[in-house]
Design an enzyme around this catalytic site. Structure first.
Site, short mmCIF file in Angstrom:
data_model
loop_
_atom_site.label_atom_id
_atom_site.label_comp_id
_atom_site.label_asym_id
_atom_site.label_seq_id
_atom_site.Cartn_x
_atom_site.Cartn_y
_atom_site.Cartn_z
CD GLU A 192 -9.38 20.29 3.25
OE1 GLU A 192 -9.44 19.45 2.35
OE2 GLU A 192 -8.31 20.65 3.78
CG HIS B 21 -2.28 29.32 0.44
ND1 HIS B 21 -2.18 28.78 -0.81
CD2 HIS B 21 -2.02 28.30 1.29
CE1 HIS B 21 -1.88 27.50 -0.74
NE2 HIS B 21 -1.78 27.18 0.53
#
Lengths: 397, 370
Positions: B92, B161
């Site tokens: 990322e 998440h």
């Protein structure tokens, strides 16, 4: 033995011998060098020839950089600017790498590469304006000294975050590749910067995306007080390139001609083959990390002094241009005196110039100033009018 | 009801002048017979913007060959090729930094995070590189980038998440933060985000991807665009204002239905943009209803509701007839077990009870004789 099998990633040959690859090499990667310590071309050395004009410009810019550093450093000590970081010992890296590129090549610096900007035509006055954060600063007084940036010189504004420019450079190189432009990107970082995650992600990505970028590592031995032995345990930085599939070379960072030749070659490969290249320049950070540092606290004074004099890259290159009959001691004293005078003048002018007007507090946060900032500016101006005694009289409105 | 805006796109290297004329606004549309999922809305928006501007490209994990982890980028690799739909290595920080660098030099990247939870590994580039560069460089470096992906709670995916990052990104000057709810929102706001010269954080919601919403012909037109910074009054009311964004808009609307049956008329505001927050719409509504409930899925401390409450206290204090109440997720990392998860996020009943408290209609007040 000799049997080869297909795994994801390609064919590999098997071996019955269990052998671990050593963590350290038998011999360290060799370092490319053209000039010896006395500025003489080493017999068997191959290098890119430099014309007298370019050589003299390179040398003059190295002297200018040295002088600029010295004057700005003094100015900080006198309290006239708040902060400064010198490039002492790395003048050859700055100037020679810049000289091997064209103005169309994009530069993503760390913060110890003002010489690249100098080579491209940034004036002493422009440097001073940024350091003083006055109204003529291209950065509008937004950042600390030495955070230079100039679109017209294709030099992206210095950011204080370490190694963030490395993946930025890869992205910009991707953009150049999409444009099919005959140009490359160069990005600089120190030995310390190679520990950042960004460095690894960027090299990996550049190899996968096949983009024209030169990764230039100034391995100057120190990241503030952290020596390279505490930074990594590999054979420096050059060995990390092949780990990512990047072609790499180690060069003598105090050798102007070696750097010039290597960067020139790297640029050709980067552009013609759409590939990244890693260059590790071994050198020494002669100055303190910055004016907030006293490096005598963590390294021996005589070590610093030895690198400052015996291994000075500027003196070494001077010997070479003198041996070609392109320079003499009159040129030397004339140049140093002239630059010093220009620097002192630039500082005086920058110091006297107005600071940026308060309207610039609110611009450039977004492309178009949002309504809340417009309101705040209006409110601030009204408050300043009502209570002038609470605001500094010398801040232009 | 639907704003069509003129937007000038030009910064840094790329200069594209695009005017969305007012002609579209005059176009009459048939009553909404067409429905579209949020997934298709996002996909069509990406497709149209990539088609209109060759500088727009998509980058992220699984966006190409896999058609997108949530199929948002379905068909785009096939249509535009690997130069414009990039499958990235798992980094990322890497691909966000690369996206910012590409934007510096004039491309218009759309960077997908598989979920915004993973954007934490890239947040330095979002904040220190993207958000601040235009300011720090004094306008020399503009970053026309969009960071998009699912945000907030899904179902049974646990703590790492399910985190909502709306208030994290919205606290940073230099960023714009969008939170679409319906398919119309998804299309209009994503198009606006891609065309915007500033860095935009575009927070989607995984559970909304499969939901269908009616869309008019206007919304389906490729020139459709929604203004950034403008909230939408989803349901008008006069007794209490309920602000919400993303999935919670649906919950707020359900709560409003229930409240209506009990004689409480709730005004539901779909924020659509978290930064810049549409303070004027919110305050105008509160000045009308005199009561405010803010709803969000994220953690309460320093959340979006806290900012809205402050805005109303600063600008409309005299109009409040009851304390502002914020409904938020529980102040715990999201648990996995279904029963615990249900207790950790706001439910419709929580919104209904809060609205009643604001209207002095809760059983609590009745017992106390208020």
């Amino acid at each position: 033995q000799g049997i080869v099998l297909d795994f994801p990633g390609g064919k590999v040959a098997f071996t019955p011998e269990m052998r671990f690859i050593s963590e350290s090499p038998v011999e360290r990667v060799h370092c490319y060098r053209v000039l010896n310590d006395n500025g003489q071309v080493i017999m068997s050395s191959k290098f890119k020839q430099v014309s007298e004009e370019i050589a003299v410009k390179m040398y003059s810019d190295m002297v200018t950089l040295q002088t600029m550093d010295s004057v700005f450093y003094e100015a900080q000590r006198q309290g006239r600017i708040s902060f400064y970081a010198t490039t002492i010992g790395e003048e050859a890296i700055n100037i020679a790498s810049a000289a091997a590129l064209t103005i169309d090549d994009l530069v993503f610096p760390q913060y110890r590469e003002p010489g690249v900007l100098l080579w491209r035509g940034f004036s002493l006055q422009e440097f001073a304006n940024q350091c003083f954060g006055n109204k003529d600063d291209y950065g509008k007084g937004r950042q600390m000294p030495i955070h230079y940036g100039s679109n017209k010189h294709n030099y992206f504004t210095v950011a204080a975050t370490i190694a963030t420019q490395v993946p930025h450079a890869v992205g910009a190189a991707y953009s150049l590749k999409m444009d099919r432009k005959k140009a490359c990107v160069i990005t600089y970082f120190g030995d310390g910067g190679t520990s950042e995650g960004d460095f690894h992600a960027a090299l990996n990505f550049a190899a996968v995306m096949e983009v024209p970028v030169i990764f230039f590592c100034r391995n100057n031995g120190w990241a503030i007080s952290t020596p390279t032995s505490d930074q990594f345990r590999s054979d420096g930085v050059v060995v990390k390139g092949p780990a990512y599939g990047v072609r790499s070379i180690r060069v003598d960072g105090n050798d102007t001609l070696a750097i010039y030749t290597a960067v020139h070659a790297a640029r050709e490969m980067a552009i013609n083959e759409n590939r990244p290249i890693l260059i590790e320049a071994l050198t020494y950070r002669v100055g303190h990390h910055s004016t907030s540092d006293d490096s005598t606290k963590y390294r021996p004074v005589d070590e610093i002094e030895w690198w400052r004099s015996a291994r000075d890259p500027v003196a070494r290159f001077r010997k070479w241009i003198e041996s070609n009959g392109w320079w003499c001691s009159e040129n030397e004293s004339e140049l140093r005196t002239s630059v010093r005078k220009q620097m002192l003048h630039a500082i005086q002018v920058a110091e006297k110039a107005d600071k940026p007007p308060i309207g610039e507090l609110f611009t450039d946060v977004y492309n178009v100033p949002p309504s809340n900032l417009c309101e705040q500016e209006k409110f601030l101006r009204e408050t300043m009018k009502r209570h002038p005694q609470d605001y500094m009289p010398d801040v232009p409105v | 009801m639907l704003g069509i805006i003129r937007q000038k796109v030009g910064a840094g290297g790329a200069s594209l002048l695009r005017t969305r004329s007012a002609v579209s606004a005059l176009r009459s549309y048939s009553s909404a017979g067409k429905e579209m999922t949020v997934r298709d809305a996002l996909n069509s928006a990406l497709d149209e913007e990539m088609s209109a501007d060759p500088k727009v490209f998509l980058m992220g994990e699984e966006v190409g060959e896999y058609q997108g982890a949530y199929k948002i980028s379905k068909g785009l690799l096939e249509k535009y090729g690997p130069e414009r739909v990039l499958d990235t290595p798992i980094t990322e920080a890497g691909f966000t930094g690369i996206g910012v660098g590409a934007a510096y030099h004039g491309l218009r990247p759309v960077v997908e995070f598989m979920t915004f939870n993973f954007s934490m590994q890239a947040i330095d580039h979002i904040i220190n590189s993207a958000a601040k560069s235009n300011y720090m460089s004094a306008g020399q470096i503009s970053v026309p980038i969009v960071f998009r992906g699912p945000n907030g709670a899904a179902a049974g995916v646990g703590a790492q998440h399910s985190h909502c990052y709306a208030s994290w990104y919205a606290s940073c000057p230099g960023l714009k933060v969008l939170t679409p709810y319906s398919s119309e929102d998804a299309r209009g706001l994503l198009k606006a985000a891609i065309r915007d010269p500033d860095p935009v954080v575009f927070l989607e919601n995984e559970l909304l991807y499969g939901e269908s919403f009616p869309v008019s012909a206007e919304v389906l037109d490729s020139s459709f665009c929604l203004p950034i910074g403008k909230a939408k009054i989803e349901r008008e009311g006069k007794d209490v204002t309920i602000t919400a964004f993303s999935k919670m808009v649906g919950y707020a609307l359900k709560a409003a239905e229930i409240l209506a049956k009990e004689g409480i008329s709730a005004e539901v505001i779909n924020l659509r943009t978290i930064r810049p927050l549409d303070r004027s719409t919110i305050n105008a509504s509160v000045r009308k209803t005199n009561r405010l409930i803010t709803v969000e899925e994220g953690f309460p401390q320093h959340g979006v509701g806290a900012e809205i409450c402050t805005s109303v206290v600063e600008e409309s204090f005299g109009y409040l007839d009851a304390p502002v109440e914020r409904i938020a997720g529980a102040d715990v990392p999201m648990p996995y077990a279904a029963n615990l998860e249900r207790l950790a996020v706001p439910q419709v009943e929580d919104i209904v009870r809060a609205a009643k408290r604001a209207c002095y209609r809760s059983k609590l007040f009745q017992i106390q004789g208020i």
